[in-house]
Motif scaffolding. Structure first.
Motif, PDB file in Angstrom:
ATOM      1  N   UNK A 286      73.085  86.120  25.093  1.00 24.37           N
ATOM      2  CA  UNK A 286      72.209  86.084  23.906  1.00 24.37           C
ATOM      3  C   UNK A 286      72.450  84.745  23.215  1.00 24.37           C
ATOM      4  N   UNK A 287      72.040  83.691  23.888  1.00 22.19           N
ATOM      5  CA  UNK A 287      72.461  82.337  23.558  1.00 22.19           C
ATOM      6  C   UNK A 287      71.993  81.861  22.182  1.00 22.19           C
ATOM      7  N   UNK A 288      72.782  80.945  21.638  1.00 21.01           N
ATOM      8  CA  UNK A 288      72.520  80.384  20.311  1.00 21.01           C
ATOM      9  C   UNK A 288      73.107  78.982  20.302  1.00 21.01           C
ATOM     10  N   UNK A 289      72.286  77.999  19.923  1.00 20.83           N
ATOM     11  CA  UNK A 289      72.744  76.609  19.864  1.00 20.83           C
ATOM     12  C   UNK A 289      72.623  76.099  18.428  1.00 20.83           C
ATOM     13  N   UNK A 290      73.747  75.817  17.745  1.00 24.09           N
ATOM     14  CA  UNK A 290      73.670  75.228  16.401  1.00 24.09           C
ATOM     15  C   UNK A 290      73.500  73.719  16.496  1.00 24.09           C
ATOM     16  N   UNK A 291      73.108  73.104  15.403  1.00 24.30           N
ATOM     17  CA  UNK A 291      73.056  71.642  15.358  1.00 24.30           C
ATOM     18  C   UNK A 291      74.469  71.074  15.422  1.00 24.30           C
ATOM     19  N   UNK A 292      74.629  69.962  16.126  1.00 23.22           N
ATOM     20  CA  UNK A 292      75.893  69.240  16.121  1.00 23.22           C
ATOM     21  C   UNK A 292      75.969  68.401  14.845  1.00 23.22           C
ATOM     22  N   UNK A 293      77.078  67.727  14.642  1.00 20.03           N
ATOM     23  CA  UNK A 293      77.212  66.836  13.482  1.00 20.03           C
ATOM     24  C   UNK A 293      76.129  65.766  13.510  1.00 20.03           C
ATOM     25  N   UNK A 294      75.845  65.241  14.710  1.00 19.38           N
ATOM     26  CA  UNK A 294      74.793  64.227  14.848  1.00 19.38           C
ATOM     27  C   UNK A 294      73.425  64.843  14.584  1.00 19.38           C
ATOM     28  N   UNK A 295      73.239  66.083  15.013  1.00 20.78           N
ATOM     29  CA  UNK A 295      71.976  66.764  14.799  1.00 20.78           C
ATOM     30  C   UNK A 295      71.697  67.000  13.330  1.00 20.78           C
ATOM     31  N   UNK A 296      72.726  67.269  12.550  1.00 18.50           N
ATOM     32  CA  UNK A 296      72.542  67.482  11.116  1.00 18.50           C
ATOM     33  C   UNK A 296      72.133  66.194  10.413  1.00 18.50           C
ATOM     34  N   UNK A 297      72.467  65.059  11.003  1.00 16.51           N
ATOM     35  CA  UNK A 297      72.058  63.769  10.427  1.00 16.51           C
ATOM     36  C   UNK A 297      70.618  63.424  10.801  1.00 16.51           C
ATOM     37  N   UNK A 298      70.171  63.928  11.924  1.00 18.88           N
ATOM     38  CA  UNK A 298      68.840  63.588  12.441  1.00 18.88           C
ATOM     39  C   UNK A 298      68.161  64.868  12.917  1.00 18.88           C
ATOM     40  N   UNK A 299      67.921  65.776  12.006  1.00 17.59           N
ATOM     41  CA  UNK A 299      67.453  67.117  12.367  1.00 17.59           C
ATOM     42  C   UNK A 299      66.084  67.094  13.039  1.00 17.59           C
ATOM     43  N   UNK A 300      65.161  66.312  12.517  1.00 16.15           N
ATOM     44  CA  UNK A 300      63.820  66.288  13.104  1.00 16.15           C
ATOM     45  C   UNK A 300      63.870  65.735  14.526  1.00 16.15           C
TER      46      UNK A 300
END
Length: 545
Positions: A286-300
């Motif tokens: 039941x997979x789930x992928x959160x944003x990484x630290x880099x993803x939180x800086x460049x979410x779009x």
């Protein structure tokens, strides 16, 4: 057209029901509401509301906005009343009635904008300018182009009334023209990754507006109406684009671990272009992928990177239909409120995108969005229960359900299509068009329903074949072997006490034991768009009001 129907009111408590107050002024009687009332219904209506009667008495001469049968007044001799009184006597009328009454006045009275400001405010002045355009035979499209900025703060029904008075074929046509002119980035595909040609995108905007204006949606101004059109159209376009393929069969998404997709043995994953922005899977199957630290800086960018086309199926983003819908909802909303605003609010912690099966659920309800100084409450999506399928609109997220015994039927031979998350992506002469993950082009409801029933019936036929083999087996050993084979594949298919066979087992959709005689399923006996537990027709849709 019924967008914001009843907004242009002047104290009349009969006829159409007024739309609800704008979000943030839930009482409907705060300063903001009075300002809106002054703009939309004139000073007389505000005075009546604040007077001793509390607005319960109707100011004399006021007309209902939608009195379509009202004819232009007969030519009257010049009034002997002072100009101020002449304007005051009519300025509180609904726009449909105000315009012909105003045009019947002498030119020096109906053209005195300074007096118009004093008597009726900007609403009366706009009516004066409309009459001037009418007399000058200015086309409605030219007037719209000149007044578009002003119109964005006006209720759609008044804008429609004004433009229809100037010759627009209908209020819907007026709002279509306005929406197209306000969404050049979609029409011209400025980002370069939207599907369809320019005419196709323009037609989709017009179709969306036409569908929206058939419903009682209620908007206090044209701005949120256009924002909803934008988000709806983007949702539809990104669903279309995520499924379309070019000549090299390059696309962004496939299903994980599916032989027909060429991904057998490969678990859910993000593509290589997105690995820097998304953390590792946190929830096993039941997979789930959160944003990484880099993803939180460049979410779009984190979201759009998942759409990167790949020719190798195993190199694509491998997710199921509900995950894809969640991504599309996030992307469309980000572009509607502004990419910079979206990215900043992810960094602030106000928005927390997660790649999960019900990511869209996080967008249902109020979300605080800040411009860096003060937060505003927005509602990216709203979960609504509809009375019938005729209330669906382009951009709505819906779910098609297979029969709730599908879990039990396939427990020994797991398969797809227990349900299908889909987006209303357009319409044709036959009705609405839907598209979900795995459908390369939009289809009507009947195609989806036939496919789901076919999948259910495939397992019915397999179970019946094993039952028949068991019946025909000769000798105890052969019968025991056939029975064991049947139970291994279809353990929830059991004999009925009175004869025959049925499917009995727990449903993950209804969370209860379901049963059904073993037999073919048809579109008329399948739940379809209705939830099998309570028969509710649910849609998730944008809301900016």
């Amino acid at each position: 057209m019924v967008v914001a129907r009843g907004r242009d009111r002047s104290g009349d408590t009969t006829g159409d029901v007024a739309a609800p107050p704008a979000r943030g002024d839930r009482t409907g009687n705060g300063p903001a509401a009075l300002i809106r009332l002054q703009r939309t219904a004139g000073n007389a209506a505000v005075s009546a509301l604040l007077g001793p009667a509390g607005g319960l008495s109707r100011p004399p001469g006021l007309a209902v906005q939608r009195d379509k049968k009202k004819k232009a007044p007969a030519k009257k001799p010049p009034s002997t009343d002072p100009p101020q009184k002449q304007l005051a006597d009519i300025q509180g009328h609904a726009m449909d009635a105000l315009l012909p009454e105003l045009q019947a006045l002498e030119p020096e009275v109906r053209g005195d904008e300074a007096l118009g400001v004093a008597v009726g405010g900007t609403r009366l002045v706009m009516a004066m300018q409309t009459i001037a355009a009418k007399v000058a035979k200015t086309s409605w499209t030219t007037f719209l182009a000149a007044k578009k900025t002003d119109f964005m703060t006006w209720p759609p029904d008044q804008v429609g009334s004004i433009l229809r008075y100037l010759g627009a074929p209908s209020e819907t046509a007026a709002m279509q023209e306005l929406a197209v002119s306000e969404l050049p980035e979609i029409v011209q595909n400025t980002q370069g990754d939207l599907p369809l040609v320019e005419k196709g995108r323009t037609d989709l905007i017009r179709t969306t507006v036409a569908e929206m204006t058939k419903k009682e949606l209620g908007y206090g101004s044209t701005t949120p109406f256009v924002q909803d059109v934008k988000q709806r159209v983007l949702v539809a376009l990104y669903m279309r684009g995520s499924q379309m393929v070019d000549k090299d069969v390059a696309k962004g998404f496939s299903y994980p671990n599916r032989e027909s997709d060429g991904t057998k043995g490969v678990a859910a994953k993000v593509n290589d272009a997105a690995t820097a922005y998304w953390g590792p899977n946190k929830s096993g199957e039941a997979y789930l992928f959160p944003l990484s630290a880099e993803g939180k800086k460049h979410a779009y960018t984190a979201i759009t990177s998942l759409f990167t086309p790949q020719t190798d199926p195993k190199a694509r983003t491998l997710i199921h239909c509900d995950y894809l819908v969640s991504l599309i909802e996030y992307r469309a909303w980000a572009e509607t409120i502004g990419i910079d605003t979206f990215d900043k609010n992810v960094a602030y912690g106000n928005i927390e995108p997660v790649l999960k099966y019900d990511g869209f659920a996080d967008l249902v309800g109020d979300v605080r969005v800040s411009d860096g100084t003060k937060p505003t409450t927005m509602r990216p999506l709203e979960k609504v229960t509809l009375g019938s399928e005729t209330e669906l609109v382009v951009g709505d997220h819906v779910v098609f359900y297979n029969h709730p015994t599908y879990d039990a039927l396939t427990v020994g031979d797991p398969d797809v299509w227990k349900l299908e998350n889909a987006i209303v992506v357009g319409a044709n002469k036959g009705g609405l068009l839907f598209q979900g993950h795995g459908y390369p082009s939009p289809v009507d409801k009947s195609v989806l329903m036939a496919a789901m029933c076919s999948k259910y019936n495939l397992h019915v036929d397999r179970a019946l074949e094993l039952i028949n083999i068991e019946k025909q087996a000769k000798g105890k050993a052969a019968k025991d072997s056939a029975k064991a084979n049947r139970l291994a594949k279809y353990p929830a298919v059991t004999r009925k006490p009175g004869g025959g066979w049925e499917v009995v087992g727990m449903s993950t959709v209804t969370n209860r034991v379901e049963r059904r005689d073993l037999g073919h399923l048809t579109p008329t006996t399948a739940p379809g768009l209705r939830h099998p537990k309570d028969n509710a027709l649910i849609a998730r849709r944008p809301t900016h009001e």
